[in-house]
Design a protein around this motif. Structure first.
Motif, mmCIF file in Angstrom:
data_model
loop_
_atom_site.group_PDB
_atom_site.id
_atom_site.type_symbol
_atom_site.label_atom_id
_atom_site.label_comp_id
_atom_site.label_asym_id
_atom_site.label_seq_id
_atom_site.Cartn_x
_atom_site.Cartn_y
_atom_site.Cartn_z
ATOM 1 N N ILE A 1 0.885 -1.159 0.000
ATOM 2 C CA ILE A 1 0.000 0.000 0.000
ATOM 3 C C ILE A 1 0.921 1.206 0.000
ATOM 4 O O ILE A 1 1.707 1.395 0.933
ATOM 5 C CB ILE A 1 -0.937 0.012 1.219
ATOM 6 C CG1 ILE A 1 -1.961 -1.130 1.111
ATOM 7 C CG2 ILE A 1 -1.651 1.361 1.318
ATOM 8 C CD1 ILE A 1 -2.893 -1.237 2.302
ATOM 9 N N THR B 1 2.130 5.100 0.155
ATOM 10 C CA THR B 1 1.758 6.331 0.859
ATOM 11 C C THR B 1 2.641 7.461 0.358
ATOM 12 O O THR B 1 3.862 7.330 0.321
ATOM 13 C CB THR B 1 1.942 6.171 2.379
ATOM 14 O OG1 THR B 1 3.330 5.943 2.672
ATOM 15 C CG2 THR B 1 1.135 4.991 2.900
ATOM 16 N N TYR C 1 0.959 1.621 -9.800
ATOM 17 C CA TYR C 1 0.033 0.539 -10.124
ATOM 18 C C TYR C 1 0.620 -0.460 -11.118
ATOM 19 O O TYR C 1 -0.011 -1.466 -11.419
ATOM 20 C CB TYR C 1 -1.291 1.098 -10.640
ATOM 21 C CG TYR C 1 -2.220 1.487 -9.525
ATOM 22 C CD1 TYR C 1 -2.731 0.523 -8.668
ATOM 23 C CD2 TYR C 1 -2.555 2.812 -9.288
ATOM 24 C CE1 TYR C 1 -3.574 0.876 -7.615
ATOM 25 C CE2 TYR C 1 -3.396 3.166 -8.251
ATOM 26 C CZ TYR C 1 -3.898 2.198 -7.419
ATOM 27 O OH TYR C 1 -4.713 2.537 -6.378
ATOM 28 N N ILE D 1 -1.872 -2.857 -3.560
ATOM 29 C CA ILE D 1 -3.282 -3.019 -3.224
ATOM 30 C C ILE D 1 -4.014 -1.691 -3.267
ATOM 31 O O ILE D 1 -5.150 -1.607 -3.700
ATOM 32 C CB ILE D 1 -3.402 -3.667 -1.827
ATOM 33 C CG1 ILE D 1 -2.927 -5.115 -1.899
ATOM 34 C CG2 ILE D 1 -4.838 -3.587 -1.308
ATOM 35 C CD1 ILE D 1 -2.866 -5.806 -0.560
ATOM 36 N N ASP D 2 -3.312 -0.630 -2.847
ATOM 37 C CA ASP D 2 -3.975 0.677 -2.820
ATOM 38 C C ASP D 2 -2.930 1.777 -2.787
ATOM 39 O O ASP D 2 -1.731 1.528 -2.626
ATOM 40 C CB ASP D 2 -4.901 0.778 -1.599
ATOM 41 C CG ASP D 2 -6.041 1.762 -1.811
ATOM 42 O OD1 ASP D 2 -6.055 2.450 -2.848
ATOM 43 O OD2 ASP D 2 -6.916 1.841 -0.928
ATOM 44 N N TYR D 3 -3.415 3.004 -2.911
ATOM 45 C CA TYR D 3 -2.571 4.196 -2.948
ATOM 46 C C TYR D 3 -3.172 5.225 -1.999
ATOM 47 O O TYR D 3 -4.306 5.653 -2.193
ATOM 48 C CB TYR D 3 -2.542 4.717 -4.388
ATOM 49 C CG TYR D 3 -1.618 5.863 -4.637
ATOM 50 C CD1 TYR D 3 -2.006 7.181 -4.351
ATOM 51 C CD2 TYR D 3 -0.363 5.656 -5.184
ATOM 52 C CE1 TYR D 3 -1.157 8.233 -4.600
ATOM 53 C CE2 TYR D 3 0.481 6.713 -5.449
ATOM 54 C CZ TYR D 3 0.079 7.994 -5.154
ATOM 55 O OH TYR D 3 0.920 9.050 -5.400
ATOM 56 N N LEU D 4 -2.443 5.583 -0.949
ATOM 57 C CA LEU D 4 -2.949 6.518 0.047
ATOM 58 C C LEU D 4 -2.244 7.864 -0.096
ATOM 59 O O LEU D 4 -1.015 7.939 -0.050
ATOM 60 C CB LEU D 4 -2.729 5.966 1.462
ATOM 61 C CG LEU D 4 -3.490 4.678 1.805
ATOM 62 C CD1 LEU D 4 -3.097 4.194 3.203
ATOM 63 C CD2 LEU D 4 -4.989 4.907 1.724
ATOM 64 N N ARG E 1 -9.937 6.378 5.409
ATOM 65 C CA ARG E 1 -9.322 5.967 4.129
ATOM 66 C C ARG E 1 -8.336 4.828 4.348
ATOM 67 O O ARG E 1 -8.251 3.895 3.532
ATOM 68 C CB ARG E 1 -8.603 7.173 3.503
ATOM 69 C CG ARG E 1 -7.997 6.868 2.139
ATOM 70 C CD ARG E 1 -9.070 6.580 1.100
ATOM 71 N NE ARG E 1 -8.470 6.235 -0.191
ATOM 72 C CZ ARG E 1 -8.081 5.009 -0.527
ATOM 73 N NH1 ARG E 1 -8.242 4.010 0.327
ATOM 74 N NH2 ARG E 1 -7.550 4.792 -1.714
ATOM 75 N N LYS F 1 -10.264 1.545 4.796
ATOM 76 C CA LYS F 1 -10.759 1.047 3.516
ATOM 77 C C LYS F 1 -9.653 0.262 2.800
ATOM 78 O O LYS F 1 -9.907 -0.811 2.224
ATOM 79 C CB LYS F 1 -11.228 2.219 2.649
ATOM 80 C CG LYS F 1 -11.834 1.794 1.322
ATOM 81 C CD LYS F 1 -12.328 3.003 0.547
ATOM 82 C CE LYS F 1 -12.922 2.578 -0.797
ATOM 83 N NZ LYS F 1 -13.400 3.759 -1.573
ATOM 84 N N SER F 2 -8.427 0.770 2.848
ATOM 85 C CA SER F 2 -7.289 0.068 2.248
ATOM 86 C C SER F 2 -7.015 -1.246 2.967
ATOM 87 O O SER F 2 -6.696 -2.258 2.348
ATOM 88 C CB SER F 2 -6.029 0.942 2.300
ATOM 89 O OG SER F 2 -6.107 1.983 1.369
ATOM 90 N N LYS G 1 -9.377 -3.837 1.806
ATOM 91 C CA LYS G 1 -8.988 -4.331 0.487
ATOM 92 C C LYS G 1 -7.851 -5.344 0.603
ATOM 93 O O LYS G 1 -7.838 -6.368 -0.080
ATOM 94 C CB LYS G 1 -8.551 -3.167 -0.405
ATOM 95 C CG LYS G 1 -9.694 -2.265 -0.839
ATOM 96 C CD LYS G 1 -9.199 -1.060 -1.612
ATOM 97 C CE LYS G 1 -8.634 -1.447 -2.960
ATOM 98 N NZ LYS G 1 -8.279 -0.253 -3.763
ATOM 99 N N ARG H 1 -7.846 -9.312 -0.428
ATOM 100 C CA ARG H 1 -6.828 -9.836 -1.347
ATOM 101 C C ARG H 1 -6.112 -11.046 -0.760
ATOM 102 O O ARG H 1 -5.915 -12.057 -1.438
ATOM 103 C CB ARG H 1 -5.810 -8.737 -1.660
ATOM 104 C CG ARG H 1 -4.757 -9.106 -2.701
ATOM 105 C CD ARG H 1 -5.319 -9.049 -4.086
ATOM 106 N NE ARG H 1 -5.748 -7.704 -4.429
ATOM 107 C CZ ARG H 1 -4.927 -6.769 -4.945
ATOM 108 N NH1 ARG H 1 -3.660 -7.047 -5.173
ATOM 109 N NH2 ARG H 1 -5.400 -5.570 -5.240
#
Length: 228
Positions: A78, A80, A91, A96-99, A107, A110-111, A114, A118
């Motif tokens: 993830i 940050t 990406y 998994i995500d980008y904060l 927020r 939520k990550s 996810k 996964r």
């Protein structure tokens, strides 16, 4: 599902403190390491057990993008950062995500959800066996039957309760093939099945089979953390 073991890498102490507090609020996350030094983080991740890395992109010693390029696909991330323009490049890797900083807890959570989804999906698809070529034949080996894997020069010895399989391969390659939920490297020459451990004392692990396996000093903390 086991807790997701998290590593935090950020050159800002305040950012680390914030992420640590967030991780500690989420029941299915477990913080195992945090550092301002990406080189130190790289060494930890390569030697110890972890699943998910909260990784800052802009760091002076080593950028987050280069960190992922060096480490490869072994971990999930993830990202940050305070700079949204890095999202597209991020990406391209296994993230998994980008904060985007400053990061509110809603927020972050939520990550985390996810990530949980996964990892749960990956576990449900996990194979139960694999095939290796030994003595000119292909052998099916169930992961649960493996006691340990030992490096012997250019070969590895996959030891089960019933048989040994001498395979032309490296321990590093085998480490990537074995399920991380069940196996851990505890020495430069040994990977063991966590479910086969009888006890740990001093610098050795005794398996239920009676085999005694040495624990390397640099791997000891990773083993103890995993056993918790």
């Amino acid at each position: 599902m086991n807790k997701i073991k998290c590593v935090i890498v950020d050159d800002e102490p305040l950012a680390i403190s914030l992420l640590e507090s967030y991780v500690n609020k989420v029941p299915f996350l477990e913080l195992v390491f945090a550092t301002e030094n990406p080189i130190e983080a790289m060494e930890y991740v390569q030697k110890s057990e972890s699943d998910l890395i909260f990784l800052d992109i802009q760091m002076p010693e080593l950028t987050g993008i280069n960190f992922m390029k060096i480490l490869g696909d072994k971990k999930k991330y993830i990202l940050t950062t305070a700079y949204s323009e890095y999202a597209l490049e991020g990406y391209e890797h296994h993230i998994i995500d980008y904060l985007l900083k400053p990061i509110p807890f809603e927020r972050f959570y939520k990550s985390a959800l996810k990530a949980q989804e996964r990892f749960a999906t990956a576990e449900s698809k996990e194979e139960t066996h694999f095939f290796v070529k030994s003595s000119g034949q292909q052998h099916r080996i169930n992961f649960k039957d493996i006691l340990y894997v030992e490096s012997i020069r250019d070969y590895i010895n996959i030891k089960t309760a019933e048989q040994e399989y001498i395979v032309l391969d490296t321990l590093k390659s085998m480490e990537q093939q074995l399920p991380k939920t069940s196996f851990i490297r505890i020495h430069k020459s040994f990977i063991i099945n966590l479910h086969q451990i009888s006890n740990v004392a001093g610098k050795k692990v005794t398996l239920v089979s009676g085999n005694e396996i040495p624990v390397g000093e640099s791997y000891r903390m990773g083993l103890l953390t995993r056993l918790k």
